[in-house]
Scaffold this active site. Sequence first.
Site, PDB file in Angstrom:
ATOM      1  N   GLU A 102       1.137  -0.989   0.264  1.00  0.00           N
ATOM      2  CA  GLU A 102      -0.147   0.186   0.134  1.00  0.00           C
ATOM      3  C   GLU A 102       0.701   1.459  -0.020  1.00  0.00           C
ATOM      4  O   GLU A 102       0.867   2.219  -0.986  1.00  0.00           O
ATOM      5  CB  GLU A 102      -1.048   0.317   0.809  1.00  0.00           C
ATOM      6  CG  GLU A 102      -1.585   1.255   1.347  1.00  0.00           C
ATOM      7  CD  GLU A 102      -2.580   1.397   2.684  1.00  0.00           C
ATOM      8  OE1 GLU A 102      -2.129   0.483   3.492  1.00  0.00           O
ATOM      9  OE2 GLU A 102      -2.892   2.722   2.423  1.00  0.00           O
ATOM     10  N   HIS A 157      -4.815   6.756   0.335  1.00  0.00           N
ATOM     11  CA  HIS A 157      -4.307   5.212   1.258  1.00  0.00           C
ATOM     12  C   HIS A 157      -5.417   4.546   0.363  1.00  0.00           C
ATOM     13  O   HIS A 157      -6.388   4.429  -0.326  1.00  0.00           O
ATOM     14  CB  HIS A 157      -5.220   5.188   2.273  1.00  0.00           C
ATOM     15  CG  HIS A 157      -4.255   5.759   3.910  1.00  0.00           C
ATOM     16  ND1 HIS A 157      -3.848   5.036   4.164  1.00  0.00           N
ATOM     17  CD2 HIS A 157      -3.923   7.515   3.791  1.00  0.00           C
ATOM     18  CE1 HIS A 157      -2.896   6.023   5.226  1.00  0.00           C
ATOM     19  NE2 HIS A 157      -3.665   7.370   4.655  1.00  0.00           N
ATOM     20  N   GLU A 232      -9.936   5.995   0.681  1.00  0.00           N
ATOM     21  CA  GLU A 232      -9.346   4.427   0.723  1.00  0.00           C
ATOM     22  C   GLU A 232      -9.487   3.957  -0.812  1.00  0.00           C
ATOM     23  O   GLU A 232     -11.204   3.948  -1.123  1.00  0.00           O
ATOM     24  CB  GLU A 232     -10.798   3.865   1.364  1.00  0.00           C
ATOM     25  CG  GLU A 232      -9.861   3.872   2.982  1.00  0.00           C
ATOM     26  CD  GLU A 232      -8.574   3.953   3.228  1.00  0.00           C
ATOM     27  OE1 GLU A 232      -8.348   3.157   2.438  1.00  0.00           O
ATOM     28  OE2 GLU A 232      -8.462   3.738   4.926  1.00  0.00           O
TER      29      GLU A 232
HETATM   30 ZN   LIG Z   1      -2.834   2.936   4.458  1.00  0.00          ZN
END
Ligand SMILES: [Zn+2]
Length: 273
Positions: A102, A157, A232
């Site tokens: 990530e 993210h 996200e």
């Molecule tokens: Zn993250």
Amino acid sequence: MSSSRALRGIVAIACAGAFGLGLTVPAAAAPTTDPSDDSSAELQRALRSGRPLLGWRIALDPGHNGGNADDPAAINQLVSDGRGDLKPCNTVGTSTTSGYAEHEFNFDVAQRLTAQLERLGATVVSTREDDDGVGPCVDVRGRFAEDTDADLMVSIHANGSVDTSTEGFFVIVADPAISDSQGAPSLALAEDLIDALAGGGFTPSTAVDDALSMRSDLATLNFARRPAVLLELGEMRNPGDAAVMETAEGRQEYADAIAAGILEWTQDRKPQE
Ligand SMILES: [Zn+2]
């Protein structure tokens, strides 16, 4: 990535470009035309020159960092969460099942987004300049926009739901709001980014209603005193999302969609004085 997704991405980029030049000029010409107002005049010039984000200072926060896993003592130290509790300085983040991390995804999207925003005229500052360091801690990230005098912050993210059938992006805002910037301005920024990501062909989360999550536990958002959201961008454990994230073309589509969302949010606003 399917060819239809790629096609939608191209259409979205084209729309963003046309939108930026077509809609912004009349929208900005109406409210403030006082020639003595330097910032307004500067904005007008920016629009005419095709650089609609000139004058905007944008903070990006690529989540986690490549060195975090090797320094547990540093990232496990407790820091304030911005609401009276403590939480770890930072975390390692998630990864795809094939091992694409990530932190690397976040940093690459941020790099691409930086280039796009600078092309549109913005000044971009980032909480980290490489992908092999440690931290910074979440409280530092949360204060970053104010500390660098930025107009807004977007934290980047990707999620790691255990259920691999969960897919899609969602956007997080701080709730309940503990500053003016965490209320309506951040919510509007979130909505514009949700629209832009959906318009770019990305799937809204199958686990989060309306792709909008309200949370009180994220220091990155709790400390923010400028409009701030945490993206996200997808589910790294989901095979479909992972396939897009693992390609440069997919990451460019994410960056282009985020840039379009930021551009939309700035349309009826002015950078801070
Ligand atoms: Zn993250």
